[in-house]
Design an enzyme around this catalytic site. Sequence first.
Site: not given
Ligand code: RB5
Length: 147
Positions: A8, A65, A67, A98, A133
């Site tokens: 993203d 992204c 996180t 695994h 596995h």
């Molecule tokens: C975008 O702000 C953020 O929510 C996205 O990059 C991500 O972390 C979502 O899981």
Amino acid sequence: MKIAIASDHRGVAAKSKIKEFLEQSGYYVKDFGPASEDAVDYPDYAVKVAQAVSGGKVQRGILICGTGLGMCISANKIQGVRAATVHDIFTAEMSRRHNDANVLCMGEMIVNTEQMLEIVKVWLVTAFEGGRHQKRIDKIKKIEQTD
Ligand code: RB5
């Protein structure tokens, strides 16, 4: 090996570094975007990579992204995709050994680009162990069929 990659807006810079590294290492890379850091919605990009993996157009996918969580949740909605959010070398290895993970998700708020490159290197060369596995992966596939 063919690899699909997407992010993203938060992962655009890291994506381009990873793509460059992969191409220099001889991998074919299909970049599903985005090309700019204008805000986008991660499910729109996760699904492109996940469908490329699920349909056999590529063997592996990489999603970035903020996180690594939203990408992972979204990618795992597609049949045949085993996406794992990974933020260190240990889970990179284990997701392959695994879980036979075929999509790697990382968060740029958690790991920097250098760390991502180390994770990608390990994740791409680590083999699935099979054996006990495999039975568990088969059970995951069965869950998908009862959906
Ligand atoms: C975008 O702000 C953020 O929510 C996205 O990059 C991500 O972390 C979502 O899981």
